[in-house]
Design a protein around this motif. Structure first.
Motif, short mmCIF file in Angstrom:
data_model
loop_
_atom_site.label_atom_id
_atom_site.label_comp_id
_atom_site.label_asym_id
_atom_site.label_seq_id
_atom_site.Cartn_x
_atom_site.Cartn_y
_atom_site.Cartn_z
N ASN A 297 6.14 6.49 -2.49
CA ASN A 297 5.47 7.65 -1.89
C ASN A 297 6.43 8.82 -1.76
O ASN A 297 6.12 9.95 -2.13
CB ASN A 297 4.96 7.30 -0.49
N VAL B 49 -11.00 2.33 -6.72
CA VAL B 49 -10.57 3.26 -7.76
C VAL B 49 -9.22 2.89 -8.34
O VAL B 49 -8.93 3.17 -9.50
CB VAL B 49 -10.49 4.70 -7.19
N THR B 50 -8.38 2.24 -7.54
CA THR B 50 -6.97 2.15 -7.92
C THR B 50 -6.48 0.75 -8.25
O THR B 50 -5.42 0.62 -8.88
CB THR B 50 -6.08 2.68 -6.78
N ARG C 28 -0.93 3.36 -13.30
CA ARG C 28 -1.81 4.14 -12.42
C ARG C 28 -1.02 5.03 -11.45
O ARG C 28 -1.48 6.11 -11.09
CB ARG C 28 -2.71 3.18 -11.63
N LEU C 29 0.13 4.57 -11.00
CA LEU C 29 0.90 5.35 -10.03
C LEU C 29 1.69 6.48 -10.70
O LEU C 29 1.80 7.58 -10.15
CB LEU C 29 1.91 4.46 -9.30
N ALA D 37 -7.45 9.43 -4.56
CA ALA D 37 -6.93 8.29 -5.31
C ALA D 37 -6.58 8.70 -6.73
O ALA D 37 -5.58 8.27 -7.29
CB ALA D 37 -7.94 7.15 -5.31
N ARG D 38 -7.40 9.57 -7.30
CA ARG D 38 -7.15 10.00 -8.69
C ARG D 38 -6.09 11.09 -8.76
O ARG D 38 -5.35 11.17 -9.74
CB ARG D 38 -8.46 10.52 -9.28
N ASP E 171 0.82 -1.21 0.00
CA ASP E 171 0.00 0.00 0.00
C ASP E 171 0.86 1.26 0.00
O ASP E 171 0.59 2.20 -0.74
CB ASP E 171 -0.92 0.00 1.22
N LEU E 172 1.87 1.29 0.87
CA LEU E 172 2.74 2.46 0.98
C LEU E 172 4.17 2.04 0.68
O LEU E 172 4.58 0.93 1.05
CB LEU E 172 2.68 3.06 2.40
N ARG E 173 4.92 2.93 0.06
CA ARG E 173 6.32 2.65 -0.29
C ARG E 173 7.18 3.83 0.14
O ARG E 173 7.01 4.95 -0.35
CB ARG E 173 6.46 2.52 -1.82
N VAL F 6 -10.48 3.29 -1.60
CA VAL F 6 -9.34 3.57 -2.49
C VAL F 6 -9.10 2.36 -3.41
O VAL F 6 -8.80 2.52 -4.60
CB VAL F 6 -8.08 3.91 -1.66
N GLY G 220 -2.66 9.22 -6.64
CA GLY G 220 -2.31 7.82 -6.86
C GLY G 220 -2.53 7.00 -5.59
O GLY G 220 -2.61 7.53 -4.48
N ARG G 221 -2.61 5.69 -5.79
CA ARG G 221 -2.97 4.79 -4.70
C ARG G 221 -2.09 4.93 -3.46
O ARG G 221 -2.59 5.08 -2.35
CB ARG G 221 -2.88 3.34 -5.21
N GLY G 222 -0.78 4.90 -3.63
CA GLY G 222 0.12 4.86 -2.47
C GLY G 222 0.03 6.11 -1.63
O GLY G 222 -0.07 6.06 -0.40
N ARG G 223 0.07 7.25 -2.30
CA ARG G 223 0.04 8.51 -1.56
C ARG G 223 -1.34 8.78 -1.00
O ARG G 223 -1.47 9.30 0.11
CB ARG G 223 0.51 9.64 -2.48
N ALA G 224 -2.39 8.41 -1.72
CA ALA G 224 -3.75 8.57 -1.19
C ALA G 224 -3.93 7.73 0.07
O ALA G 224 -4.48 8.20 1.07
CB ALA G 224 -4.78 8.19 -2.25
#
Lengths: 296, 296, 296
Positions: free
Chosen positions: A202, A239-240, A173-174, C172-173, A141-143, A236, C176-180
């Protein structure tokens, strides 16, 4: 890789399943809500069929554990977070993993289930994460990445392959189309700051503070309400997350292209150059992958 | 604009089609896998019906060429990459281009087919790229911009138009809603660093290193396996490319709004101010477009 | 919250509706095309049922006004842009707002209609915007933040809630997924530069230049053709706006989770610590929200 044996335990932390002996992982359940998983597979943290089987079991435990809020994945080796996949000269071992509960091949299944699990998965990245190693961090989920000591990349196109774990779906997407295509097609390494600029991670954290800062975030998350985390994450996810039908093609492509004689020969040259060992080529694989090309 | 004449040749590099005389392009096939296309239409690289027809033919050649991995687009003019579209006071020339193989109007068709082509298209940007020039770079797979010498923008809303080549669809995905709306509605120029911050380009490169660095990437890509590139790109395409039905509306809006007397008058004022020539207003068009407003 | 009384006036600027007395807003119609709305609800610009009702009325006016191109939202309080929602110890007031014209609950309805309105909405952010305050800026088209004086965050998960205004769909949009997921689940504040890095805002502007720079953009937009703005925005809307069915779930989750005794108790502790007042905890709410946890 069945999770049936663990679902019987039901109650998470108390389960013997967590404290069993792991081969490529070290697991430290720091509190009811917080687990630290350390990749520890000398010499360079390659991912093998054994790693996949253990991660599949771990994800099963995570899915079952209503107490757990956050799982941090780090590495015992500061130079290699997760080098990449190693078939150990025996593709049968990987083939024998079969498919997981999602019906997807074992490795893809691990990544998909980790992304959907009702906990916060955190990649605390120090060292190199390429190929399947990059796919793993993309499924978290987080990096967070060491500013000074991170190299991320998908080198597969450089050896005539399609990345099998579907990082196309996640990077598109990212990072957006342009940067995802650069990462995947130019197939070179990105350092930490470039990875952050591209949305691949992130953000970067100074190497000396990475562990403490990630630990503080995880300790905070461990105290939060599980249901609030699970429900908020699920919105989330909608959407992602990639659709399942984006995920099965790449692994089929990987296998088809890998079976070509030219790719077998290129792989053999890479092994001669030091692949899968703590070698110079492993330290600069993104740049040096061209040395394995037939025209090199 | 038919590609039939080139599809017969079939074998790419050896084809006479590549080496025919081009009017607005210079084409240098550096190797089997690597082609450099240089925009060279004095004085400021406007895009005209002739440019569109030549790009349509070029994209047809690219689509047919199984050897080609990468096409780099740069500019002979360091101040203007591609200024913008110029109807040459004769909209009939553009109308006569009709639709392309996708069924979309010629310009949109060129952009769509370039994005889908089984090669890596790279915009190596130095100077100004606005309006249709910006739309072109957005249709390329990778975008690298001179740090010191880049201006990108969609000035169309500033003259009462909808950008016709559907950059809304591409910018929304690359830069996100907020930044895409700023670029499109405020309609001002972005310099290189701002463009990189917004995801409009992959990244900036110091002007003195831009050519070498892009060339090194292209030379690397040229050596990779064509099938691996094509398949990997196709997975990113699925997630990131606009649907056809997002692309046909904007050009219809453009034509409708452009035909209004107020817009004809504003366009005439812009021409009096120096549009389509190597003028001060062309150098600062994003900022100075307001000088053409009726209340100016 | 009905817009019927204003739709009768029809002609925008001349309408008495704009110049009526507002409770939590100050409205300055700077020109036919340009309106400035200033949040002014002492002491910390909380959003209450009254604020929602006024914003609903304002959005109705905006929707009806064919002359208006741009609405800038700023704050009279340099420390608090919009603190967060305050139920005023009487959830009935919020419940009484019912649903808006979209059929969505009043607050969500305001956000959705603002995003879809045929004008450019601009958040000029100085100070703190958390929870519903963050949701408001996310619903604006453009977001500019003071470099030195901005804190943005969704602290809801930290108090066991799901953010009710569906920032999951928007973040999310944008990020992006990770930061959201980091913003929403770690639930801490982001300063201006971090918010820009994550795509949460378009960009930061030095505090001393924020007002002038936003005003220059708005003055420019006010002069542009309304139809060109409306049509161009609509194409970005199609790609970037959440579907309605992403928006109704979170508010239901919020209400369900908020009604739990543990959350009522946590909310009471936050109030004891100074929530809804100009207090130290309001100044550092992201970091200090943990002080309200049951185990604190």
């Amino acid at each position: 890789m069945s999770t049936a044996s663990t679902s019987a335990s039901g109650n998470g932390r108390g389960s013997d399943a967590w404290s069993r002996s792991w081969t490529h992982l070290r697991i430290d359940r720091r509190s009811r809500g917080h687990c630290r998983v350390t990749f520890d597979h000398a010499p360079i943290n390659t991912i093998t069929a054994t790693t996949v089987a253990e991660l599949a079991e771990l994800v099963g435990l995570i899915e079952q554990d209503g107490d757990l809020n956050v799982v941090v994945f780090d590495s015992a080796n500061p130079d290699f977070y997760l080098a990449h996949y190693d078939v150990e000269n025996d593709p049968g071992r990987t083939a024998a993993l079969g498919v997981g509960p999602t019906g997807l091949p074992a490795w893809t299944d691990v990544l998909v289930r980790l992304s959907r699990a009702p906990v916060v998965s955190v990649a605390s990245i120090r060292g190199r994460a390429r190929g399947a190693g990059s796919e793993f961090v993309l499924a978290c989920d987080l990096r967070f990445a060491s500013r000074e000591n991170t190299l991320l990349g998908q080198f597969e196109v450089g050896i005539g392959l399609v990345p099998g774990g579907a990082p196309m779906a996640r990077l598109a997407r990212l990072a957006g189309r342009g940067r995802a295509l650069e990462i995947l097609l130019v197939a070179d390494d990105l350092d930490g700051p470039r990875a952050a600029e591209y949305g691949y991670v992130n953000r970067v954290i100074a190497d000396g503070r990475l562990d403490d800062e990630v630990d503080a975030m995880a300790s905070r998350l461990a105290r939060f309400d599980h249901d609030a985390i699970e429900r908020t994450k699920s919105y989330v996810d909608r959407v992602t997350l990639p659709a399942d039908d984006e995920l099965s093609g790449p692994i089929a492509d990987f296998r088809e292209l890998f079976a070509r004689p030219a790719q077998q020969a290129q792989w053999a040259r890479l092994q001669e150059l030091g692949l899968n060992t703590d070698s110079d080529i492993e330290r600069s694989l993104g740049r040096r992958v061209v040395e394995s090309l037939a025209d090199a």
